[in-house]
Design a protein around this motif. Structure first.
Motif, PDB file in Angstrom:
ATOM      1  N   THR A 111       0.932   1.876 -10.937  1.00 21.87           N
ATOM      2  CA  THR A 111       1.134   0.911  -9.863  1.00 21.87           C
ATOM      3  C   THR A 111       1.150  -0.508 -10.399  1.00 21.87           C
ATOM      4  O   THR A 111       1.979  -1.337  -9.996  1.00 21.87           O
ATOM      5  CB  THR A 111       0.026   1.059  -8.807  1.00 21.87           C
ATOM      6  N   GLU A 118       0.824  -1.213   0.000  1.00 20.33           N
ATOM      7  CA  GLU A 118       0.000   0.000   0.000  1.00 20.33           C
ATOM      8  C   GLU A 118       0.856   1.259   0.000  1.00 20.33           C
ATOM      9  O   GLU A 118       0.442   2.295  -0.515  1.00 20.33           O
ATOM     10  CB  GLU A 118      -0.937  -0.006   1.207  1.00 20.33           C
ATOM     11  N   ALA A 119       2.065   1.178   0.581  1.00 19.80           N
ATOM     12  CA  ALA A 119       2.959   2.340   0.570  1.00 19.80           C
ATOM     13  C   ALA A 119       3.337   2.703  -0.857  1.00 19.80           C
ATOM     14  O   ALA A 119       3.431   3.882  -1.207  1.00 19.80           O
ATOM     15  CB  ALA A 119       4.212   2.047   1.389  1.00 19.80           C
ATOM     16  N   GLU A 179      -4.338  -0.929  -4.655  1.00 17.31           N
ATOM     17  CA  GLU A 179      -3.621  -1.900  -3.838  1.00 17.31           C
ATOM     18  C   GLU A 179      -4.578  -2.784  -3.037  1.00 17.31           C
ATOM     19  O   GLU A 179      -4.212  -3.868  -2.615  1.00 17.31           O
ATOM     20  CB  GLU A 179      -2.671  -1.167  -2.879  1.00 17.31           C
ATOM     21  N   LYS A 180      -5.815  -2.341  -2.854  1.00 15.33           N
ATOM     22  CA  LYS A 180      -6.789  -3.122  -2.078  1.00 15.33           C
ATOM     23  C   LYS A 180      -7.669  -4.007  -2.956  1.00 15.33           C
ATOM     24  O   LYS A 180      -7.956  -5.152  -2.593  1.00 15.33           O
ATOM     25  CB  LYS A 180      -7.671  -2.177  -1.247  1.00 15.33           C
ATOM     26  N   ARG A 193      -4.210  10.072  -5.757  1.00 15.43           N
ATOM     27  CA  ARG A 193      -3.708   9.435  -4.535  1.00 15.43           C
ATOM     28  C   ARG A 193      -4.727   8.425  -4.008  1.00 15.43           C
ATOM     29  O   ARG A 193      -4.370   7.323  -3.573  1.00 15.43           O
ATOM     30  CB  ARG A 193      -3.409  10.497  -3.478  1.00 15.43           C
ATOM     31  N   LEU A 194      -6.012   8.783  -4.070  1.00 16.43           N
ATOM     32  CA  LEU A 194      -7.059   7.874  -3.607  1.00 16.43           C
ATOM     33  C   LEU A 194      -7.144   6.633  -4.480  1.00 16.43           C
ATOM     34  O   LEU A 194      -7.238   5.505  -3.980  1.00 16.43           O
ATOM     35  CB  LEU A 194      -8.404   8.609  -3.594  1.00 16.43           C
ATOM     36  N   GLY A 252       1.434   2.116  -3.517  1.00 18.39           N
ATOM     37  CA  GLY A 252       0.243   2.718  -4.101  1.00 18.39           C
ATOM     38  C   GLY A 252       0.091   4.170  -3.713  1.00 18.39           C
ATOM     39  O   GLY A 252      -0.244   5.017  -4.550  1.00 18.39           O
ATOM     40  N   ARG A 253       0.338   4.488  -2.440  1.00 15.94           N
ATOM     41  CA  ARG A 253       0.246   5.882  -2.001  1.00 15.94           C
ATOM     42  C   ARG A 253       1.325   6.733  -2.648  1.00 15.94           C
ATOM     43  O   ARG A 253       1.079   7.871  -3.055  1.00 15.94           O
ATOM     44  CB  ARG A 253       0.366   5.948  -0.473  1.00 15.94           C
ATOM     45  N   ARG A 265      -4.263   4.147  -3.821  1.00 14.63           N
ATOM     46  CA  ARG A 265      -4.472   3.313  -2.631  1.00 14.63           C
ATOM     47  C   ARG A 265      -5.557   2.273  -2.879  1.00 14.63           C
ATOM     48  O   ARG A 265      -5.458   1.134  -2.430  1.00 14.63           O
ATOM     49  CB  ARG A 265      -4.849   4.206  -1.451  1.00 14.63           C
ATOM     50  N   THR A 315       0.616   9.778  -5.158  1.00 17.76           N
ATOM     51  CA  THR A 315       1.111  11.125  -4.895  1.00 17.76           C
ATOM     52  C   THR A 315       1.914  11.649  -6.082  1.00 17.76           C
ATOM     53  O   THR A 315       1.803  12.820  -6.470  1.00 17.76           O
ATOM     54  CB  THR A 315       1.990  11.120  -3.628  1.00 17.76           C
TER      55      THR A 315
END
Length: 464
Positions: free
Chosen positions: A389, A141-142, A334-335, A327-328, A144-145, A331, A149
């Protein structure tokens, strides 16, 4: 794409000492390419008037940059994997800044095009290695963030570029837009040198034969296409370039097959259906977007009487939406995995392109341009960060620069083709210009929807 546990353990990302500064350095460096692209589109008409460039010459202002960028992205990423990504990022940024000064001081169109070509070389070094640094520094997830960004910063840079560039064109002159790159480049170099950890730097020999063949093949193919766009017809030179590019591309594939995993671009990457699907999606989606970004400001300035600053502000909603949502969505990918964001996003983008059939530069911006622009921005916001990503996650840590370089090369090649096709639209005037723009809107809509369908057909339903 999967790899062996041993390989994953060997190439696992290290703990980053300065994560925020690392992201900042990559954002600033890659923003140079975003700012330059968006600003140049707004200034295209002014450059044409000052340099006495016609419809045949104007596409070269863009293509002179895209040609070396497309041809060298692959070797730029591979060189970062081999010699060190921070080192290549820093050198590419420095070269880009020096070329920007050359653009600002160019006495004629030929010098401007040469300086634009050097800008493309610098961008081919900094772009894949900015993403390669993120791919090797973060995971899960890091990552992805971080990528979200990075994508948001690129969108913000693209948002600031056109209005600021348009204002500079109106008040100072088009040459001033290239000076915008200098402080950004200086900050990127200082932060990278002080805070970014070196990554890559493998001890294996760089695949120089494959690198030279790939560069020559992409260069010949993009040269042939650029030559065709400037003449609006297939000439003997363009056919020779096309044939040479195909022969060199075949030689590159045979060379990489012989080298196996020691190759610059291991062919095993293409054994993965998701990797192939991401490549197809990138080519179609960014080809459609590249043509749109070139044509809309020109349509508004030439067909609607907009000033450069007004044309710059017309693109603002596009970048604002992407900047707020990237950014959203990074994240979220990744989920839930990349399949649904990369299927829905391009299809929504296609709907936005289809709305541009209603575009009339002489009517109200809010009823003719803004609705399509907003839908395009919403769709691209769902695709930009997930695509980046997904590409970085499809390979192990040794090849993040190579994978990023290849994906960026595919995107730029799509943009180059779109720019070549846009040359036919730029040659039109009055009502014919508007009609040609409407035809291009239909074509870009079809390409974007096809990109979404390619993602749905090739990506897995859920994250492995």
């Amino acid at each position: 794409m999967s790899s062996t546990p041993a390989a994953r353990e060997e190439t696992a990302p290290r703990t980053v000492r300065h994560p925020n500064w690392t992201i900042a350095a990559t954002m600033l460096a890659s923003s140079l390419a975003f700012i330059d692209g968006s600003v140049t589109n707004v200034a295209l008409s002014a450059i044409g008037k000052d340099m006495r460039g016609g419809a045949a010459e104007l596409p070269w202002v863009i293509n002179a940059y895209l040609l070396p960028l497309s041809a060298l992205l692959l070797i730029g990423g591979a060189a970062g994997d081999h010699y060190g990504r921070r080192r290549m990022l820093t050198f590419g940024t420095l070269l880009f800044a020096a070329a920007s000064i050359g653009c600002a001081l160019a006495p004629d169109l030929n010098v401007l095009l040469a300086a634009r070509g050097i800008q493309g070389i610098g961008a081919a070094m900094l772009m894949p290695n900015s993403l390669g640094i993120l791919g090797s520094s973060f995971e899960g997830e890091a990552r992805g963030r971080a990528v979200g960004t990075w994508a948001a910063a690129g969108a913000i840079a693209s948002a600031v570029g056109p209005p600021l560039g348009g204002w500079l064109v109106d008040t100072v002159g088009w040459r001033a837009i290239f000076y915008l790159n200098i402080p950004v480049a200086a900050a990127a170099i200082a932060i990278a040198w002080r805070y970014v950890d070196e990554s890559g730097g493998g001890r294996d020999r760089l695949d120089w034969r494959g690198a030279l063949l790939a560069t020559a093949a992409l260069g010949a193919l993009t040269w042939a296409l650029t030559l065709w766009s400037s003449h609006h017809a297939a000439t003997r030179g363009s056919w020779i370039g096309l044939g040479t590019g195909i022969v060199l591309a075949v030689a590159f594939v045979l060379t990489e097959r012989k080298l196996g995993e020691r190759a610059m671009m291991p062919l095993s990457l293409f054994g993965s259906r998701p990797f192939v699907g991401l490549t197809v999606l990138t080519f179609l989606l960014y080809g459609a977007l590249g043509g749109f970004i070139v044509l809309l400001p020109y349509l508004l300035i030439v067909g609607g009487g907009y000033t450069p600053v007004q044309a710059g502000f017309s693109l603002l909603p596009f970048s604002i939406v992407i900047g707020m949502a990237s950014r959203l969505t990074g994240r979220l990918t990744e989920k839930v995995g990349p399949r649904w964001p990369l299927s829905i996003g391009p299809i929504v983008t296609g709907l936005g392109f289809a709305l541009m059939v209603r575009a009339d530069p002489q009517a109200s911006y809010w009823t003719g341009i803004f609705p399509g622009m907003a839908v395009i921005a919403l769709g691209m916001a769902g695709a930009v960060a997930p695509l980046t990503t997904a590409v970085l996650s499809s390979v192990d840590g040794r090849h993040t620069g190579t994978a990023s370089g290849f994906n960026s090369a595919v995107a730029r090649t799509g943009g180059l083709i779109a720019t070549a096709l846009a040359g036919a639209v730029l040659a039109e005037k009055g009502a014919s210009l508007i009609q040609a723009f409407h035809v291009s809107a239909i074509v870009t809509a079809v390409l974007a929807v096809a990109a979404g369908l390619a993602a749905f057909a090739t990506l897995e339903a859920r994250k492995a």
